[in-house]
Design an enzyme around this catalytic site. Sequence first.
Site, mmCIF file in Angstrom:
data_model
loop_
_atom_site.group_PDB
_atom_site.id
_atom_site.type_symbol
_atom_site.label_atom_id
_atom_site.label_comp_id
_atom_site.label_asym_id
_atom_site.label_seq_id
_atom_site.Cartn_x
_atom_site.Cartn_y
_atom_site.Cartn_z
ATOM 1 N N GLU A 163 -4.755 0.818 5.371
ATOM 2 C CA GLU A 163 -5.060 0.171 6.648
ATOM 3 C C GLU A 163 -6.569 0.054 6.855
ATOM 4 O O GLU A 163 -7.350 0.883 6.374
ATOM 5 C CB GLU A 163 -4.455 0.937 7.820
ATOM 6 C CG GLU A 163 -2.982 0.651 8.040
ATOM 7 C CD GLU A 163 -2.133 1.898 8.134
ATOM 8 O OE1 GLU A 163 -0.938 1.765 8.402
ATOM 9 O OE2 GLU A 163 -2.662 3.005 7.915
ATOM 10 N N THR A 164 -6.942 -0.990 7.563
ATOM 11 C CA THR A 164 -8.309 -1.195 8.033
ATOM 12 C C THR A 164 -8.229 -1.396 9.537
ATOM 13 O O THR A 164 -7.377 -2.140 10.026
ATOM 14 C CB THR A 164 -8.934 -2.432 7.371
ATOM 15 O OG1 THR A 164 -9.049 -2.205 5.957
ATOM 16 C CG2 THR A 164 -10.316 -2.728 7.946
#
Length: 306
Positions: free
Chosen positions: A45-46
């Site tokens: 995830e970002t």
Amino acid sequence: MTDYAIYDVFTGTALAGNPLAVVFGADHYSDAQMQAIAREFNLSETVFVLTPENPAHSARLRIFTTARELPFAGHPTVGAAIAVAGRRLGGEVPANGMDMVQMLEEAIGPVRCAVRISPDGAGFAEFDLPRLSRQLEAEIAPADIGVALGLDPHEIGFENHRVSLWSAGVPFVLVPVHDLAAAAKAECSAAEWERVAPMGDGHLAFAYVYCRGGVNHTSSFHARMFAPGDGMPEDPATGSAAAALSGAIHHFDGLTEGNHALVIEQGVEMGRPSLIHLHIDCAGTEVSHVRIGGKAVRVAEGKLLV
């Protein structure tokens, strides 16, 4: 140019836990650019930090996997809360640390976080679940789930825990297994999982394998999470899965009134051990409040040139 940092989350040790990219001042990026940047980082995830819609709140967050945006996720919430707090302090942390409370805006709704920043560089954040876990209706054949995960029928289930579908914003098929050996054996076939996994909250559910105990003597549960359809063959720490698990623990274990403090270990088989703190508060026979917490440490920083 836009600042970013990489944090290892649900650990106080660099190069363990779940890595997270945190992009600051991201208001100028379009949806397509955020998705492209998440693919560029190629992490599970970002999280993009934007100006909050409510000026009394600390930040607005948008969370992307390499494939899509999520309404909520645990390790981006913990990592972003610590990152935002650290930036606010500008690196000036008192010798005895600093405590603060933040309100983060996510697609699922406002998320309240308590944060402690330590002078040793590792922070701790604990957030209230914006949505309690609920069981979703689904026809799930444990034998099919076993085939998709490379598990024999006798390895699935323990005590009265059975395969079930739960969501606290992100859906998971919770797969209880007999012991650590069965958990270590699990391997997720992307094609088989797509064939047998149910839908929940509009998305194909992820696989979350768990058993009691753990390698760490403090662990209440040992877990693994597989999301091959989202570009994650395996995830080293998944707060949203721990959030979903809280409902199953209450349902199958019949938690009594009061606070139940649990620790979930994950990422052991990947060589990235993680510890997720889970607190379940029960009022009478019902869950009234759930909190998830963990440490995070910054391991890199830089600037995006796009």
